[in-house]
Every structure is written in C-alpha cells, then in structure tokens.
Design an enzyme around this catalytic site. Sequence first.
Site, PDB file in Angstrom:
ATOM      1  N   ARG A  41       0.799  -1.217   0.000  1.00 28.00           N
ATOM      2  CA  ARG A  41       0.000   0.000   0.000  1.00 28.00           C
ATOM      3  C   ARG A  41       0.840   1.279   0.000  1.00 28.00           C
ATOM      4  O   ARG A  41       0.353   2.361  -0.253  1.00 28.00           O
ATOM      5  CB  ARG A  41      -0.972  -0.017   1.192  1.00 28.00           C
ATOM      6  N   LYS A  48       8.468  -1.720   3.855  1.00 31.71           N
ATOM      7  CA  LYS A  48       7.610  -0.930   4.761  1.00 31.71           C
ATOM      8  C   LYS A  48       8.275  -0.598   6.093  1.00 31.71           C
ATOM      9  O   LYS A  48       8.262   0.552   6.535  1.00 31.71           O
ATOM     10  CB  LYS A  48       6.288  -1.673   5.009  1.00 31.71           C
ATOM     11  N   GLY A 128       5.753  -5.027  13.164  1.00 34.68           N
ATOM     12  CA  GLY A 128       6.855  -4.124  12.811  1.00 34.68           C
ATOM     13  C   GLY A 128       6.393  -2.812  12.224  1.00 34.68           C
ATOM     14  O   GLY A 128       7.183  -1.878  12.069  1.00 34.68           O
ATOM     15  N   GLY A 166      -8.861  -5.680  11.753  1.00 34.35           N
ATOM     16  CA  GLY A 166      -9.630  -6.838  12.185  1.00 34.35           C
ATOM     17  C   GLY A 166     -10.471  -6.471  13.399  1.00 34.35           C
ATOM     18  O   GLY A 166     -10.093  -5.617  14.192  1.00 34.35           O
ATOM     19  N   ALA A 409      35.494  39.603   4.995  1.00 39.46           N
ATOM     20  CA  ALA A 409      34.428  39.187   4.087  1.00 39.46           C
ATOM     21  C   ALA A 409      35.020  38.606   2.808  1.00 39.46           C
ATOM     22  O   ALA A 409      36.010  39.110   2.293  1.00 39.46           O
ATOM     23  CB  ALA A 409      33.559  40.392   3.754  1.00 39.46           C
ATOM     24  N   ASN A 415      41.362  24.793  -0.693  1.00 37.76           N
ATOM     25  CA  ASN A 415      41.869  23.576  -0.048  1.00 37.76           C
ATOM     26  C   ASN A 415      42.053  22.418  -1.012  1.00 37.76           C
ATOM     27  O   ASN A 415      42.602  21.394  -0.660  1.00 37.76           O
ATOM     28  CB  ASN A 415      40.926  23.155   1.083  1.00 37.76           C
TER      29      ASN A 415
HETATM   30  C1  UD1 Z   1      -3.135  -7.127  10.687  1.00 36.79           C
HETATM   31  C2  UD1 Z   1      -4.200  -8.034  11.273  1.00 36.79           C
HETATM   32  C3  UD1 Z   1      -5.436  -7.209  11.611  1.00 36.79           C
HETATM   33  C4  UD1 Z   1      -5.061  -6.088  12.558  1.00 36.79           C
HETATM   34  C5  UD1 Z   1      -3.916  -5.253  11.985  1.00 36.79           C
HETATM   35  C6  UD1 Z   1      -3.420  -4.271  13.016  1.00 36.79           C
HETATM   36  C7  UD1 Z   1      -3.843 -10.189  10.148  1.00 36.79           C
HETATM   37  C8  UD1 Z   1      -4.356 -11.135   9.147  1.00 36.79           C
HETATM   38  N1  UD1 Z   1      -4.550  -9.060  10.318  1.00 36.79           N
HETATM   39  O1  UD1 Z   1      -3.616  -6.608   9.470  1.00 36.79           O
HETATM   40  O2  UD1 Z   1      -6.420  -8.040  12.240  1.00 36.79           O
HETATM   41  O3  UD1 Z   1      -6.195  -5.281  12.810  1.00 36.79           O
HETATM   42  O4  UD1 Z   1      -2.808  -6.102  11.616  1.00 36.79           O
HETATM   43  O5  UD1 Z   1      -2.436  -3.423  12.500  1.00 36.79           O
HETATM   44  O6  UD1 Z   1      -2.863 -10.462  10.791  1.00 36.79           O
HETATM   45  N2  UD1 Z   1       4.006  -9.666   7.884  1.00 36.79           N
HETATM   46  C9  UD1 Z   1       4.986 -10.640   7.889  1.00 36.79           C
HETATM   47  N3  UD1 Z   1       4.844 -11.702   7.055  1.00 36.79           N
HETATM   48  C10 UD1 Z   1       3.775 -11.862   6.232  1.00 36.79           C
HETATM   49  C11 UD1 Z   1       2.767 -10.867   6.250  1.00 36.79           C
HETATM   50  C12 UD1 Z   1       2.902  -9.784   7.102  1.00 36.79           C
HETATM   51  O7  UD1 Z   1       5.972 -10.545   8.613  1.00 36.79           O
HETATM   52  O8  UD1 Z   1       3.735 -12.865   5.502  1.00 36.79           O
HETATM   53  C13 UD1 Z   1       4.176  -8.501   8.775  1.00 36.79           C
HETATM   54  C14 UD1 Z   1       4.098  -7.164   8.066  1.00 36.79           C
HETATM   55  O9  UD1 Z   1       5.376  -6.754   7.626  1.00 36.79           O
HETATM   56  C15 UD1 Z   1       3.546  -6.247   9.133  1.00 36.79           C
HETATM   57  C16 UD1 Z   1       2.738  -7.185  10.028  1.00 36.79           C
HETATM   58  O10 UD1 Z   1       3.128  -8.496   9.711  1.00 36.79           O
HETATM   59  O11 UD1 Z   1       4.567  -5.641   9.877  1.00 36.79           O
HETATM   60  C17 UD1 Z   1       1.227  -7.024   9.817  1.00 36.79           C
HETATM   61  O12 UD1 Z   1       0.945  -7.311   8.454  1.00 36.79           O
HETATM   62  P1  UD1 Z   1      -0.025  -6.403   7.610  1.00 36.79           P
HETATM   63  O13 UD1 Z   1      -0.088  -6.932   6.235  1.00 36.79           O
HETATM   64  O14 UD1 Z   1       0.318  -4.977   7.786  1.00 36.79           O
HETATM   65  O15 UD1 Z   1      -1.418  -6.735   8.330  1.00 36.79           O
HETATM   66  P2  UD1 Z   1      -2.700  -5.814   8.395  1.00 36.79           P
HETATM   67  O16 UD1 Z   1      -3.398  -5.868   7.101  1.00 36.79           O
HETATM   68  O17 UD1 Z   1      -2.345  -4.481   8.908  1.00 36.79           O
HETATM   69 CA    CA Z   2      -0.438  -3.333   9.244  1.00 36.71          CA
END
Ligand code: UD1
Ligand code: CA
Length: 488
Positions: A41, A48, A128, A166, A409, A415
């Site tokens: 996104r 990210k 993260g 969620g 001035a 250098n």
């Molecule tokens: C997730 C939650 C959602 C919650 C939200 C809060 C899930 C399915 N949904 O959604 O319920 O409200 O966080 O912010 O978990 N990541 C990995 N490996 C992967 C996918 C993601 O390490 O395969 C990491 C991403 O880098 C990120 C974190 O997990 O730091 C969350 O993933 P992201 O895709 O941002 O989840 P959300 O759609 O925000």
């Molecule tokens: Ca997120």
Amino acid sequence: MKKSKGNPSPAASSKGRASSRVAYSEPRIAVAIMAAGKGTRLKSQLPKVLHEVGGKPLLEHVIRAAVRIVPAKDVYAIIGHEAERVRAALEHTGIHFVLQAEQRGTGHALMVARDALAAYDHVIVLSGDAPLITPETIGHLRNFHLEEQAAMTLLSADLEDPTGYGRVLRKGARSAEVQAVVEEKAASATQKKIREMNSGFYVFAVKELYANIGKLSTANAHGEYYLTDMAEVLRKARERVVAWKTANASEVLGGNTREELAGIDEQMRLAKCRQLMADGVTVFYPATCVIDGDVEIAPDTVIEPYVQLLGTTRIGTACRVRSYSVIRNSEIGDGVNILPGCMLDEALVSAGAIVGPYSRLRPGTEIGEGAHVGNFVETKKVKLGKGSKANHLTYLGDAEIGAGVNIGAGTITCNYDGVHKHKTIIDDGVFVGSDSTLVAPVRVGKGAYVGAASCITADVPADALAIGRARQIVKEGWAREKRAKRTR
Ligand code: UD1
Ligand code: CA
C-alpha cells in the site's frame, strides 16, 4: 494452557530485567516482531518497516520498545521482503533475525519462527509497522496473559473509526474471552460496526501455539495464513483466548499507507515537543517543528517556528534556535544563538557563539567559544578558535584557525588542488583582509596581517604583513580626457 503452579507474580517481572535473576519457575519469554511484509500500500521500493517516522525506521521503534521488556537476545524480527536491507539497517540493535523467505501471511510468519521460539514458554508478538506501542502497554498485555493463564491474549482497542482493522468478537459483551477475530474484508455489516479492533499485538503460550498452528488455512480473501485465525483455532481446541483492551488507542495505529505514516509521524513529533516543553524548553508553534526522538535540549532554550532538529543533536541551556534552521547530529553549547536559515551537520558549536543568518556548517566544523560565523559562510572540517569571527561570504575548509582571528568578508581557503585536499593554518590573532584567497597548504603566523584581496600562496611569518595583489596604478585626469573625447 494447563494451569501451572509457580508462575511469578507478573509485577515481579514487569521491569523487563528478569534475565539477571531468573528464578527456575519464571516463564521464559521471547518477543517476535513481524516485519517481513512488502508494504504494497506504500507503493515504495523501500520495505515498509524501513519507512521512517519520528526520524527512525518503523521497525526500530518497535525494537526499542521490545528491548525494554526482554533482553535483545530474546527478540526475533521476522524479515522477508528485502530482508538483507532490513537486517543491515537494524543489526546494530543486537536482536536476532528470522527469515520468512516467502511471505504467506502473519500466521505463516510465526510458522517459520517455530525453531527459534521452541525454547520459550511464551512469545509476545509485535507488528513491525505499529511503532507507537509503548513498553508499558506491552508489559500490561504480558501480565494479563500470565494472570489469565491464556493460550492466546490479544491487545485490542476501541477506535472511533476501525475501518481496515480486524474486529474482535467476544464471547459476551463483558467477557474477557474471545470467540474469533474477523478481518475487515470478511466482516459482515453488523461485524463492521464493532469498534473493538485487533491491534496485531499478541501473547501466545508457545506450546499451545505450535500444537495448533498447523490448523490455519488460506481460505480467505488474500489466500494467506492469518495469525488472527488462531483465536478461533485455539478456542475450538478448548484453549483459553482472551483480549485485553488498552485505553491508549493511539498506540496501536499501524502505518500501512503514506497518509497513516504522516499521522503517526505527527503524533510522535508533537509528543516530543510536549516532553521538551515539560522539561523547560520553549517551542513556538510546535506543529511546525520537526524534532527527532533522540534530540536533547536543556531548559530555557527557545526553539522558534519551522526548525528541524535531527538525529543525535544536543543543545545546551539558554540558546535560541531561530526559524528555518536545520540541525543534524550536532552539539551546541550553552547560550548559543543560531540565527535564521542555518544548516548544521555534524558540527560542534561552543558556548556563547553566534551562527548565521544563513550559515552552513558541514561535518567536522568546530566553532569555539564566543566565535561568530555570519551570513553565507560555509565551513567544513574547520576549527575556529575562541572569539574568532568569519562574518560574511566566506568558505573555510580543512583549516585550523586560532583564537581572536578576524576572517574578512569573502575569504576563501583554496583547499583542493583537483586531486588532494590541503590544510590552511591560521594562528591566534591573525587579521585576514577581505576578499583574500589562501592557497593551501599554507600557514599564517601568529598576529600577522593579510592585506585585502591578497592571494596567499606562501607561508606568512608571525607578526608580518603579507600583500599578494597587483599594485594599484593611478592615471591622473584619465577619465576627464575620455569624457572630452566622447563629446567631441
Ligand atoms: C493485521 C491483522 C489485523 C489487525 C492489523 C493491526 C492479520 C491477518 N490481520 O492486518 O487483524 O487489525 O494487523 O495493524 O494479521 N508480515 C509478515 N509476514 C507476512 C505478512 C505480514 O511478517 O507474511 C508482517 C508485516 O510486515 C507487518 C505485520 O506483519 O509488519 C502485519 O501485516 P499487515 O499486512 O500490515 O497486516 P494488516 O493488514 O495491517
Ligand atoms: Ca499493518
């Protein structure tokens, strides 16, 4: 989770320094930070979690909170997209990295961390991309999890507008227990009205997590393994799943879009300004100032509107930093005046000095006590001694300048010979006349004078006068004759 005897009282471990005095009954707790996602996104080349808010990558903020709860050796960042870049940027934190080569969802992220986490009793899972989380809240979540003896504890919050997050489905309105988490895309119209959102922070009992994680499926909108589905999976396995709701809803915000990142950044900057003001610093129009988290400022210093203070900058007491100045990784003593429009980078300015307006102090600049650097003066790798002045239109590079020196001035230290940089030394009490060029390597001895518009190519002994310019010619009556010729 089986109710085991002998868990410590949560308060006993709430300081997060448990490792030095671990009792045999104390649970072993790890922190896993999910940081493998691409951040689609954001539409960015940069992963990210390396996008910056408050002057630091998202992930670094989360790591900083984590290491206040457990030692760095018990923190595992799960990385994947551009993993090497992420690792290189954050290796200095001393935590471990686990590779999730293919990113198949938040549930999958925990699957790949299985071996790393096998030796622990509980794992605190952080996101993260949610950098506002505080150690206090993580500590509360952990304590609640231990008290409840739950298999999974979610951190939730009521949001005014929970769109995109969620939603937490509780067993009953008052129940701590959770039925399931439903993602926005799968939520019914009624479920979308639930304001209690899932923050993406959890604590799991490791044994129960991995005994059941294989039951996750990819039958959802993204075809991914959702960690959120563990709520339902564990409940069906008759394990205890609870949620702890924080009143600090702003801490759980995630930065998924540029707009969300800007909002988080703004929140951090304002919090920093509020802290500085509480500590006795005046910040005018705080919303216009960009001050990084690690910047330190002593009381009674005044920061004017539209100032940026970045990195590890430290500013003493009773200073004034005027508008439109950008100061990075610099150290500024007490009672210093930085006039409008200055740029300082890795510079040191001693007490009582005056800099600007429109000065540019580049890395390696050391301005002595009470010295003055004025408008359109550029310095690089320069020591300017106590009380010395370079007030107008000057370039000083690779130079050592003593105390009480006047740089006229338009003075330029030459250098660079096209291949190498050379040094200019100007001893105490020297007077350099305006528009002089000092061709390095060269030394001007103590108390010497350099006549205006000189090109100095050889050393000047102490107390001498050096003039290096063409002698002036005066032709009497020349202009009168010229005019007379024109009118003829
Ligand atoms: C997730 C939650 C959602 C919650 C939200 C809060 C899930 C399915 N949904 O959604 O319920 O409200 O966080 O912010 O978990 N990541 C990995 N490996 C992967 C996918 C993601 O390490 O395969 C990491 C991403 O880098 C990120 C974190 O997990 O730091 C969350 O993933 P992201 O895709 O941002 O989840 P959300 O759609 O925000
Ligand atoms: Ca997120």
